[in-house]
Motif scaffolding. Structure first.
Motif, mmCIF file in Angstrom:
data_model
loop_
_atom_site.group_PDB
_atom_site.id
_atom_site.type_symbol
_atom_site.label_atom_id
_atom_site.label_comp_id
_atom_site.label_asym_id
_atom_site.label_seq_id
_atom_site.Cartn_x
_atom_site.Cartn_y
_atom_site.Cartn_z
ATOM 1 N N THR A 144 23.819 -15.915 3.157
ATOM 2 C CA THR A 144 24.320 -14.783 2.393
ATOM 3 C C THR A 144 25.839 -14.865 2.268
ATOM 4 O OG1 THR A 144 24.675 -13.346 4.304
ATOM 5 C CG2 THR A 144 22.448 -13.397 3.364
ATOM 6 N N SER A 146 27.994 -13.017 3.423
ATOM 7 C CA SER A 146 28.632 -12.658 4.695
ATOM 8 C C SER A 146 28.487 -13.748 5.751
ATOM 9 C CB SER A 146 28.030 -11.354 5.232
ATOM 10 O OG SER A 146 26.654 -11.524 5.540
ATOM 11 N N LYS A 148 25.519 -14.842 6.986
ATOM 12 C CA LYS A 148 24.278 -14.722 7.739
ATOM 13 C C LYS A 148 23.181 -15.595 7.123
ATOM 14 C CE LYS A 148 25.169 -9.977 9.281
ATOM 15 N NZ LYS A 148 24.663 -8.572 9.287
#
Length: 372
Positions: A144, A146, A148
């Protein structure tokens, strides 16, 4: 050949921009611009823009890019060196910024339009396979924004890959589906698409029946129309205005529009006017996101110049063969045998066999022939 006044003006601009004399390129002739493929329209418009240094750096600064190779690493299909190219083309439906009028910004975007473009060796013809956004596919593990890890799933809606992990996840999902390595990635958003069509002077289409869709802000009577950017965007987004309201009907409209756009480009004549050319190039490069390997004006020039021999009659446009998902009537799943026939043919740089498209292969809709 340019006249003395144009040469003097161009030289003055170069000296003001950087104090050094740049190498002057010959302006491309009109016939070289007339055959650029519609799906690389953003690449098309930079063909004359790399001459003056300040223009070059301005257009380069407009481009956004994603380093697909770094994101995906080595665990990808083999890069087959047979002279062909495969490009994933996405239309993003982000509601951020100028796109807000098309819906509420929920902090993410989806691949509202997805096409795999296979350019055959010799670059004289191409096949385009549209993937319905509601197709249920196996999605691999993705990262993702971010950082993750999103675990792999056996059943995921195709356009959620882009929402989850952006361009890299979309490419990874397509490569897992097809076992074909994508050589390049091109993405255009709503607002950029609209502005580009307006800069090109609109696109002429003929509708065989009226189209009304309040969600996409489109209202057209049957007949011939010169669509502006807003109307063109409405046409490629409309679902409820034609057929059964499915994504399959919208794909038929998108494919017809692309062919109309390609034909329109032949008569735009942007290369006869440096002012018009710069305006289109500036708009297009702002609208476009590419893979890192295409993220400069000169690379886009080289890429698009290699496609100049492809016209609308040289593009075979199909939709991924699908059928209704037995577990969800609002979704579709690929017809495995027919889909594999398509991917096998493209991997071998062969034409898509008719057996893969027999009886419409689940993609016939009431939208067939509505736009031409």
């Amino acid at each position: 050949m340019a006249d003395d006044s144009r040469s003097t003006t161009a030289g003055s601009r170069r000296r003001r921009a950087g104090g050094k004399r740049g190498r002057r390129r010959k302006p491309p002739v009109r016939r070289k611009g007339r055959r650029i493929a519609a799906w690389s329209a953003a690449a098309l418009v930079v063909l004359g823009g790399a001459g003056a240094g300040f223009v070059y750096f301005k257009l380069n600064g407009n481009l956004n890019s994603v380093d697909i190779n770094a994101a995906l690493g080595k665990n990808r299909p083999d890069n087959v060196d047979n002279g062909s190219q495969d490009i994933l083309v996405l239309g993003s439906d982000s509601r951020a910024g100028d796109n807000g009028k098309y819906g509420r910004d929920e902090g993410s975007s989806r691949s509202d339009t997805a096409m795999i473009v296979h350019v055959y060796a010799g670059h004289k013809k191409a096949s385009v396979v549209s993937i319905p956004r509601d197709t249920i596919v196996a999605r691999p593990e993705c990262t993702t924004p971010s950082g993750k890890k999103a675990p792999a799933v056996k059943r995921g809606q195709f356009n959620e890959a882009y929402s989850l992990g952006g361009a890299a996840c979309a490419v990874k999902t397509v490569e897992a589906m097809t076992n074909i390595r994508m050589d390049h990635y091109l993405e255009v958003d709503f607002a950029g698409f609209q502005k580009l069509i307006d800069k090109l002077g609109g696109v002429e289409v003929t509708t065989t029946k009226a189209i009304r869709d309040k969600d996409s802000h489109l209202s057209l009577d049957a007949g011939t129309h010169k669509l502006n950017g807003e109307q063109s965007l409405g046409l490629v987004r409309t679902r409820k205005g034609v057929g059964d309201g499915s994504d399959l009907g919208r794909i038929k409209l998108q494919q017809a529009f692309i062919k109309a756009l390609l034909d329109q480009i032949k008569s735009v004549g942007v290369f006869t006017s440096p002012t018009k050319l710069y305006g289109i190039a500036d708009t297009a490069t702002k609208a476009l996101t590419t893979d890192r390997e295409l993220a400069s004006v000169d690379k886009l020039y080289s890429f698009s110049n290699g496609l100049k021999g492809i016209g609308s009659d040289d593009m075979h446009m199909v939709t991924l063969p699908v059928t209704d998902d037995p577990r969800d009537p609002n979704r579709v799943v690929p017809l495995v045998t027919q889909a594999q026939e398509i991917w096998t043919a493209l991997r071998a740089d062969q034409q898509i066999p008719e057996s893969a498209l027999k009886d419409g292969a689940g993609t016939k809709t009431d939208a067939d022939g509505v736009v031409r």
